[in-house]
Enzyme design. Structure first.
Site, mmCIF file in Angstrom:
data_model
loop_
_atom_site.group_PDB
_atom_site.id
_atom_site.type_symbol
_atom_site.label_atom_id
_atom_site.label_comp_id
_atom_site.label_asym_id
_atom_site.label_seq_id
_atom_site.Cartn_x
_atom_site.Cartn_y
_atom_site.Cartn_z
ATOM 1 N N ASP A 9 0.835 -1.193 0.000
ATOM 2 C CA ASP A 9 0.000 0.000 0.000
ATOM 3 C C ASP A 9 0.880 1.257 0.000
ATOM 4 N N CYS A 37 -25.398 -13.298 -3.736
ATOM 5 C CA CYS A 37 -25.416 -12.515 -2.493
ATOM 6 C C CYS A 37 -25.150 -11.023 -2.770
ATOM 7 N N CYS A 48 -23.424 -6.997 1.094
ATOM 8 C CA CYS A 48 -22.504 -5.856 1.257
ATOM 9 C C CYS A 48 -23.040 -4.608 0.561
ATOM 10 N N CYS A 81 -24.288 -1.009 2.924
ATOM 11 C CA CYS A 81 -23.439 0.195 2.979
ATOM 12 C C CYS A 81 -24.261 1.403 3.461
ATOM 13 N N CYS A 102 -17.795 6.695 0.275
ATOM 14 C CA CYS A 102 -17.354 5.627 1.190
ATOM 15 C C CYS A 102 -16.868 6.225 2.516
ATOM 16 N N CYS A 143 -14.129 2.044 8.017
ATOM 17 C CA CYS A 143 -15.455 1.438 8.162
ATOM 18 C C CYS A 143 -15.330 -0.033 7.788
ATOM 19 N N CYS A 187 -19.192 -3.220 4.985
ATOM 20 C CA CYS A 187 -19.335 -4.092 3.810
ATOM 21 C C CYS A 187 -18.573 -5.410 3.974
ATOM 22 N N CYS A 203 -20.383 -9.794 5.276
ATOM 23 C CA CYS A 203 -20.046 -10.793 4.259
ATOM 24 C C CYS A 203 -20.030 -12.206 4.845
HETATM 25 C C1 B12 Z 1 -7.376 3.787 -2.941
HETATM 26 C C2 B12 Z 1 -7.610 2.733 -1.905
HETATM 27 C C3 B12 Z 1 -8.745 2.847 -1.094
HETATM 28 C C4 B12 Z 1 -9.845 3.860 -1.380
HETATM 29 C C5 B12 Z 1 -10.707 3.366 -2.581
HETATM 30 C C6 B12 Z 1 -11.138 1.881 -2.437
HETATM 31 C C7 B12 Z 1 -11.575 1.209 -3.733
HETATM 32 N N1 B12 Z 1 -12.449 0.229 -3.630
HETATM 33 O O1 B12 Z 1 -11.111 1.561 -4.801
HETATM 34 C C8 B12 Z 1 -10.589 3.907 -0.018
HETATM 35 C C9 B12 Z 1 -9.990 5.020 0.853
HETATM 36 C C10 B12 Z 1 -12.103 4.116 -0.091
HETATM 37 C C11 B12 Z 1 -10.197 2.557 0.559
HETATM 38 C C12 B12 Z 1 -10.950 1.879 1.508
HETATM 39 C C13 B12 Z 1 -10.617 0.641 2.032
HETATM 40 N N2 B12 Z 1 -9.437 0.015 1.875
HETATM 41 CO CO1 B12 Z 1 -8.077 0.556 0.588
HETATM 42 N N3 B12 Z 1 -6.776 0.820 -0.768
HETATM 43 C C14 B12 Z 1 -6.703 1.655 -1.747
HETATM 44 C C15 B12 Z 1 -5.481 1.347 -2.632
HETATM 45 C C16 B12 Z 1 -4.355 2.351 -2.317
HETATM 46 C C17 B12 Z 1 -5.795 1.361 -4.146
HETATM 47 C C18 B12 Z 1 -7.131 0.664 -4.536
HETATM 48 C C19 B12 Z 1 -7.463 0.851 -5.986
HETATM 49 O O2 B12 Z 1 -6.658 0.585 -6.846
HETATM 50 N N4 B12 Z 1 -8.696 1.340 -6.320
HETATM 51 C C20 B12 Z 1 -9.138 1.529 -7.651
HETATM 52 C C21 B12 Z 1 -10.390 0.685 -7.912
HETATM 53 C C22 B12 Z 1 -10.827 0.868 -9.373
HETATM 54 O O3 B12 Z 1 -10.031 -0.669 -7.733
HETATM 55 P P1 B12 Z 1 -10.601 -1.654 -6.621
HETATM 56 O O4 B12 Z 1 -12.033 -1.416 -6.427
HETATM 57 O O5 B12 Z 1 -9.743 -1.631 -5.434
HETATM 58 O O6 B12 Z 1 -10.310 -3.047 -7.369
HETATM 59 C C23 B12 Z 1 -11.195 -3.951 -7.945
HETATM 60 C C24 B12 Z 1 -12.316 -3.474 -8.892
HETATM 61 O O7 B12 Z 1 -11.826 -2.455 -9.645
HETATM 62 C C25 B12 Z 1 -12.622 -4.773 -9.668
HETATM 63 N N5 B12 Z 1 -12.627 -4.729 -11.136
HETATM 64 C C26 B12 Z 1 -11.591 -5.004 -11.955
HETATM 65 N N6 B12 Z 1 -11.954 -4.929 -13.234
HETATM 66 C C27 B12 Z 1 -13.254 -4.631 -13.252
HETATM 67 C C28 B12 Z 1 -14.116 -4.426 -14.309
HETATM 68 C C29 B12 Z 1 -15.447 -4.088 -14.031
HETATM 69 C C30 B12 Z 1 -16.377 -3.858 -15.169
HETATM 70 C C31 B12 Z 1 -15.903 -3.965 -12.680
HETATM 71 C C32 B12 Z 1 -17.315 -3.596 -12.369
HETATM 72 C C33 B12 Z 1 -15.000 -4.167 -11.622
HETATM 73 C C34 B12 Z 1 -13.687 -4.502 -11.913
HETATM 74 O O8 B12 Z 1 -11.562 -5.637 -9.298
HETATM 75 C C35 B12 Z 1 -10.489 -4.795 -8.941
HETATM 76 C C36 B12 Z 1 -9.268 -5.490 -8.799
HETATM 77 O O9 B12 Z 1 -8.787 -5.316 -10.091
HETATM 78 C C37 B12 Z 1 -5.118 -0.123 -2.170
HETATM 79 C C38 B12 Z 1 -3.631 -0.462 -2.135
HETATM 80 C C39 B12 Z 1 -3.075 -0.661 -3.528
HETATM 81 N N7 B12 Z 1 -1.941 -0.068 -3.808
HETATM 82 O O10 B12 Z 1 -3.665 -1.348 -4.349
HETATM 83 C C40 B12 Z 1 -5.739 -0.201 -0.729
HETATM 84 C C41 B12 Z 1 -6.412 -1.515 -0.331
HETATM 85 C C42 B12 Z 1 -7.286 -1.940 -1.488
HETATM 86 N N8 B12 Z 1 -7.263 -1.120 0.782
HETATM 87 C C43 B12 Z 1 -7.385 -1.997 1.709
HETATM 88 C C44 B12 Z 1 -8.260 -1.901 2.826
HETATM 89 C C45 B12 Z 1 -8.015 -2.839 3.993
HETATM 90 C C46 B12 Z 1 -9.330 -0.997 2.794
HETATM 91 C C47 B12 Z 1 -10.547 -0.966 3.747
HETATM 92 C C48 B12 Z 1 -11.091 -2.355 4.109
HETATM 93 C C49 B12 Z 1 -10.159 -0.172 5.024
HETATM 94 C C50 B12 Z 1 -11.298 0.065 6.006
HETATM 95 N N9 B12 Z 1 -11.763 -0.935 6.766
HETATM 96 O O11 B12 Z 1 -11.757 1.182 6.141
HETATM 97 C C51 B12 Z 1 -11.551 -0.133 2.902
HETATM 98 C C52 B12 Z 1 -12.440 -1.030 2.001
HETATM 99 C C53 B12 Z 1 -13.318 -0.247 1.053
HETATM 100 C C54 B12 Z 1 -13.775 -1.098 -0.141
HETATM 101 N N10 B12 Z 1 -14.923 -1.746 -0.015
HETATM 102 O O12 B12 Z 1 -13.078 -1.145 -1.139
HETATM 103 C C55 B12 Z 1 -6.583 -3.252 1.395
HETATM 104 C C56 B12 Z 1 -7.579 -4.316 0.886
HETATM 105 C C57 B12 Z 1 -7.330 -5.732 1.329
HETATM 106 C C58 B12 Z 1 -8.395 -6.637 0.763
HETATM 107 N N11 B12 Z 1 -8.628 -7.754 1.452
HETATM 108 O O13 B12 Z 1 -9.004 -6.364 -0.252
HETATM 109 C C59 B12 Z 1 -5.570 -2.699 0.291
HETATM 110 C C60 B12 Z 1 -5.180 -3.720 -0.772
HETATM 111 C C61 B12 Z 1 -4.321 -2.220 1.054
HETATM 112 C C62 B12 Z 1 -3.447 -3.383 1.534
HETATM 113 N N12 B12 Z 1 -2.207 -3.438 1.101
HETATM 114 O O14 B12 Z 1 -3.837 -4.245 2.281
HETATM 115 N N13 B12 Z 1 -9.053 2.075 -0.019
#
Ligand code: B12
Length: 355
Positions: A135, A192, A195, A199, A215, A242, A245, A249
């Site tokens: 991260d 399911c 989540c 929210c 969020c 938070c 979600c 699960c």
């Molecule tokens: C920015 C970030 C946040 C942001 C945005 C979260 C988000 N969902 O994007 C915020 C501040 C909200 C956040 C919150 C949290 N985060 Co955070 N965060 C990150 C960070 C730095 C980048 C995430 C990212 O790339 N987001 C961009 C979006 C687009 O991607 P995504 O939703 O995460 O990824 C999936 C979807 O995009 C989906 N997807 C892929 N292709 C497609 C195509 C379609 C059509 C669709 C619909 C979906 C889809 O699959 C993706 C994986 O590829 C990572 C660390 C890292 N360097 O990766 C940690 C990370 C994801 N976070 C983490 C954690 C622990 C959290 C929280 C649980 C903390 C908390 N309890 O408050 C919450 C969970 C919120 C949630 N439900 O996602 C952990 C997750 C561990 C895990 N088991 O997943 C990470 C990996 C950090 C770590 N090293 O442990 N986070």
């Protein structure tokens, strides 16, 4: 520098080291461009879902391909490790607020960074380049975890590890070493939608798609300045992060993640008997010292005090009216003064309604 060791043998050594370091899972993916996840990331950013996290947009090309020179040119493999973080001793958070479970123990960046560097060193000693990301670097960690077969991305966007659940941290080592890749597993959410429905701020625009601007985790940790009025009541008790979600699960209803959890992630002493109101009474210097060694420092002193004022508005009791009144008039930060003013009005309204 010898590259004599076979791919399978080096992969086995790396995985054995991950286990020795206390990681519950480790998998390998072949490094390359993340086409589908990358396209989704672009669309997510273009729609503004990242809010104030401008660093997400600035680093997008690197997230989409770790072979970008800003990460590791000529990378061949990405090793992804998962470390559970649910404390065995039970929740010991602040009163009357809540802190996301991942932030109750020691800062995972430090704990897991150190462990991951042991794996990187092993690869470097075998003659390869290796860089660690916990991260802390622009690596698309969930996408790589899915590719490396460590788990699957659930509808709540979290990586779910069958047998452990989603309360796991991810850590990556990107390396020029050619390693044996694991096979991804399929997605297993089925029909399911617990989540998405649970929210409090309706932050999911659909399965696996989160609008960070709504969020609670984003609002309480990453967002600077006033939290939009529309979300304030829905924050409820959440002081930092938070878990809603994830808590609902079905994959988290079994005890899996407490078993492999490291001692470092047990709830720290800082929470024992801790009162949310204290955050409004501490100086920035005191807040810095209090938050040191914990992920909560990410919210900065102003964010912690701001969140405290909103939590007291939502969940406080009569004696908190005085604390809020004092912060409304005297706090050094305008953002906190305004949040305390909202908190005071909200708390009075709630107290009057319950009389
Ligand atoms: C920015 C970030 C946040 C942001 C945005 C979260 C988000 N969902 O994007 C915020 C501040 C909200 C956040 C919150 C949290 N985060 Co955070 N965060 C990150 C960070 C730095 C980048 C995430 C990212 O790339 N987001 C961009 C979006 C687009 O991607 P995504 O939703 O995460 O990824 C999936 C979807 O995009 C989906 N997807 C892929 N292709 C497609 C195509 C379609 C059509 C669709 C619909 C979906 C889809 O699959 C993706 C994986 O590829 C990572 C660390 C890292 N360097 O990766 C940690 C990370 C994801 N976070 C983490 C954690 C622990 C959290 C929280 C649980 C903390 C908390 N309890 O408050 C919450 C969970 C919120 C949630 N439900 O996602 C952990 C997750 C561990 C895990 N088991 O997943 C990470 C990996 C950090 C770590 N090293 O442990 N986070």
């Amino acid at each position: 520098m010898s590259h004599g060791e076979g791919e399978a043998a080096l992969t086995a050594r790396v995985k054995a080291e991950a286990e020795a370091q206390g990681f519950a899972r480790a998998g390998v993916a072949q490094a390359g461009a993340l086409h589908e996840d990358g396209a989704h990331l672009d669309a997510w950013l273009a729609a503004g879902n990242h809010g104030q996290m401008s660093w997400m947009a600035e680093t997008a090309p690197v997230r989409k391909d770790p072979r970008d020179p800003r990460m590791l040119e000529h990378a061949r493999s990405v090793i992804v490790m998962a470390a559970p973080y649910l404390g065995r001793s039970g929740y010991e958070g602040p009163s009357p607020g809540r802190v996301a479970k991942y932030a109750l123990g020691r800062d995972y960046h430090n704990v897991l960074g150190k462990k991951s560097r042991k794996l990187a060193r092993l690869l470097q000693e075998a003659g390869y380049a290796a860089r660690v990301a916990v991260d802390s670097k622009p690596v698309f960690e969930r996408a790589w975890a899915e590719r490396a077969g460590v788990g699957f991305v659930g509808k709540n966007c979290c990586l779910i590890v069958p047998g452990l659940g989603s309360h796991v941290f991810l850590a990556c080592v990107v390396t020029t070493a050619p390693l044996r890749a694991d096979a991804p597993m399929g997605r297993r959410c089925g029909t399911c939608t617990l989540c998405l429905d649970a929210c409090p701020t309706r932050a999911f625009s659909g399965p696996r798609s989160l609008d960070a601007r709504r969020c609670i985790s984003y609002l309480t940790i990453e967002h600077r300045g006033p939290i939009p009025h529309a979300q304030r009541q829905a924050l409820g008790p959440w002081l930092f992060g938070c878990d809603v979600c994830q808590d609902v699960c079905p994959y988290n209803q079994t005890a899996g993640a407490t078993q492999g959890s490291l001692d470092a992630f047990e709830p720290s002493e800082r929470w024992r008997g801790f009162e949310v109101a204290e955050l409004l009474q501490m100086s920035d210097e005191q807040l810095h010292v209090w938050a040191a060694g914990s992920a909560v420092k990410r919210a900065r002193p102003e964010g912690l005090a701001r969140n405290a004022a909103l939590v007291l508005g939502n969940r406080g009791e009569k004696p908190h009216l005085r604390v809020l009144d004092d912060a409304r008039q005297n706090h050094r930060s305008e953002v906190v003064r305004e949040a305390a003013s909202w908190g005071r009005t909200e708390l009075s309204r709630r107290l009057a309604a319950s009389e």
